[in-house]
Write an enzyme that holds these catalytic residues in place. Structure first.
Site, mmCIF file in Angstrom:
data_model
loop_
_atom_site.group_PDB
_atom_site.id
_atom_site.type_symbol
_atom_site.label_atom_id
_atom_site.label_comp_id
_atom_site.label_asym_id
_atom_site.label_seq_id
_atom_site.Cartn_x
_atom_site.Cartn_y
_atom_site.Cartn_z
ATOM 1 N N LYS A 115 -11.653 -4.104 10.137
ATOM 2 C CA LYS A 115 -10.392 -3.987 10.878
ATOM 3 C C LYS A 115 -10.357 -4.941 12.071
ATOM 4 O O LYS A 115 -9.305 -5.514 12.382
ATOM 5 C CB LYS A 115 -10.168 -2.549 11.349
ATOM 6 C CG LYS A 115 -10.109 -1.510 10.243
ATOM 7 C CD LYS A 115 -9.136 -1.886 9.131
ATOM 8 C CE LYS A 115 -7.689 -1.729 9.505
ATOM 9 N NZ LYS A 115 -6.774 -1.984 8.366
ATOM 10 N N ILE B 122 -0.717 6.478 4.501
ATOM 11 C CA ILE B 122 0.205 5.988 5.521
ATOM 12 C C ILE B 122 1.400 5.292 4.879
ATOM 13 O O ILE B 122 2.555 5.505 5.277
ATOM 14 C CB ILE B 122 -0.525 5.052 6.500
ATOM 15 C CG1 ILE B 122 -1.518 5.862 7.342
ATOM 16 C CG2 ILE B 122 0.467 4.325 7.404
ATOM 17 C CD1 ILE B 122 -2.340 5.042 8.325
ATOM 18 N N GLY C 92 0.817 -1.211 0.000
ATOM 19 C CA GLY C 92 0.000 0.000 0.000
ATOM 20 C C GLY C 92 0.849 1.259 0.000
ATOM 21 O O GLY C 92 0.461 2.287 0.571
ATOM 22 N N ALA C 93 1.999 1.188 -0.663
ATOM 23 C CA ALA C 93 2.951 2.306 -0.623
ATOM 24 C C ALA C 93 2.421 3.562 -1.298
ATOM 25 O O ALA C 93 2.956 4.649 -1.091
ATOM 26 C CB ALA C 93 4.270 1.889 -1.266
ATOM 27 N N ASP D 127 -0.404 -7.665 -5.713
ATOM 28 C CA ASP D 127 -1.720 -7.427 -5.133
ATOM 29 C C ASP D 127 -1.869 -8.331 -3.919
ATOM 30 O O ASP D 127 -1.663 -9.541 -4.022
ATOM 31 C CB ASP D 127 -2.810 -7.733 -6.163
ATOM 32 C CG ASP D 127 -4.190 -7.244 -5.743
ATOM 33 O OD1 ASP D 127 -4.506 -7.333 -4.537
ATOM 34 O OD2 ASP D 127 -4.955 -6.785 -6.602
ATOM 35 N N SER E 74 -9.992 10.625 6.269
ATOM 36 C CA SER E 74 -9.435 11.456 7.342
ATOM 37 C C SER E 74 -9.152 12.873 6.845
ATOM 38 O O SER E 74 -9.586 13.863 7.456
ATOM 39 C CB SER E 74 -8.150 10.827 7.882
ATOM 40 O OG SER E 74 -8.413 9.569 8.458
#
Length: 358
Positions: free
Chosen positions: A144, A12, A7-8, A51, A181
């Site tokens: 989560k 985050i 998830g680079a 993936d 966010s």
């Protein structure tokens, strides 16, 4: 030390890449095939494609890395994303852990969320011992919780070193997709009524969250969880900070749950008609009146985690957001950012590779 970041290209993940580079790590950044590399463009990282839902792509990506930072997920409050969100969270984490074990990685740091520790109707601060009540949870919250439970059990079965970190509401730069966010900031600036509402949350800079991830990799205890937050604030103060930083009116309307839910419904309907993405949703409106307040004392004592203020985090986020397409030209003309925002922009310019633009 070689490290892989899944998830680079996300908020985050992109900031973890930067935090690792500052500490002298060699960084391998995992993007999905066809994924947008803008958030890490110009950084001295090795970009690989794979993936997390396709396990055959993961072992080659992890091989040679000592630590894996697994941030890849879908962060959304849209009900239509529920199936993909859950599959990415749960199956993705399982695939990464299995691949990490096969590839010989020494540690996996999993990015979860503070919401797994629950919330309160009163202004109560929770810690890692907090319990989760599924009765008032969104699909994102549930994904989560399930991700953590699955990862913890699997890591034990695999005898794999796993550390879990739980960020609060994370705001800041290098957010090419506009996470929910950072969308909080733009939602207030775009609201002609300058509305605030009941309840509160924990606001933290993505820079601090990224540093917290690296600290967890270096100093965290196996099988432990660490909350990565900063200040606990009521929404009225968060919105007042945004107003002051941007030179716009302070909150003038105080909405309760019913008003907030109605406004979110209208936004979703408008977005559907115009083919745009709503800045708020009915799932988010359900959170009005509740307190998502958390303590990062454990991370401070065990890891040396020391976050900055929530106001500084918001200034940094605004400095980034107002020069991206996330803020329209029309909206930008209504803003009069103050010195804190301009100082944050100068710092952001100094940190980025020459010619880098997201």
């Amino acid at each position: 030390m070689p490290a892989l970041v899944t998830g680079a290209g996300g908020l985050i993940g992109a900031n973890i890449c930067r935090a690792l580079l500052r500490r002298g790590y060699s960084v391998r950044a995992l993007l999905r095939p066809g994924g947008n590399p803008a958030a890490i463009r110009g950084l001295p990282v090795e970009v690989v494609y794979g993936d997390v839902r396709h396990p055959e792509t993961l072992v080659p990506a992890i091989t040679g890395c000592d630590v894996v930072f697994h941030t890849a997920s879908i962060f959304s409050y849209a009900v239509q994303d529920e199936i993909d969100m859950r599959a990415t969270a749960v199956d993705g984490a399982s695939n990464v852990l299995i691949a990490a074990k096969s590839a010989g990685a020494k540690r996996v740091v999993l990015t979860s969320s503070s919401v797994v520790f629950g919330n309160s109707e009163q202004a109560t601060v929770r810690d890692e011992k907090g319990s989760f009540d599924p009765s008032d949870a969104s699909p994102y919250f549930l994904s989560k919780v399930k991700q953590e439970d699955t990862a913890a059990r699997l890591a034990q079965d695999l005898e794999l070193d796993l550390v879990i970190v739980n960020p609060g509401i994370t705001v800041g730069p290098h957010d090419t997709k506009l996470s929910p966010s950072n969308a909080i900031v733009i939602a207030y600036l775009s609201d002609p009524f300058h509305t605030t509402f009941e309840g509160g949350c924990n606001i933290v800079s993505v820079r601090d969250v990224a540093e917290g991830h690296v600290l967890a990799a270096e100093r965290g205890v196996r099988n432990e969880r660490y909350l990565l937050g900063s200040e606990n604030l009521e929404w009225s103060l968060i919105h007042r900070y945004v107003a002051e930083l941007c030179g716009v009116p302070a909150p003038r309307v105080y909405a309760n749950h019913t008003v907030g839910y109605l406004a979110a419904t209208i936004q979703e309907m408008w977005a559907k008609c115009t083919g745009t993405k709503p800045l708020t949703s009915r799932e988010q409106a359900k959170m009005i009146g509740r307190f998502y307040w958390y303590s990062h004392s454990k991370a401070a004592a065990a890891l040396g985690y020391s976050p900055g203020s929530a106001r500084a985090a918001l200034a940094d986020a605004i400095a980034y957001l107002i020069r991206t397409p996330h803020v329209s030209t029309q909206l930008r003309r209504t803003l009069a950012p103050g010195k804190e925002v301009y100082d944050a922009q100068i710092q952001l310019n100094r940190e980025e590779p020459r010619g880098h633009q997201e």
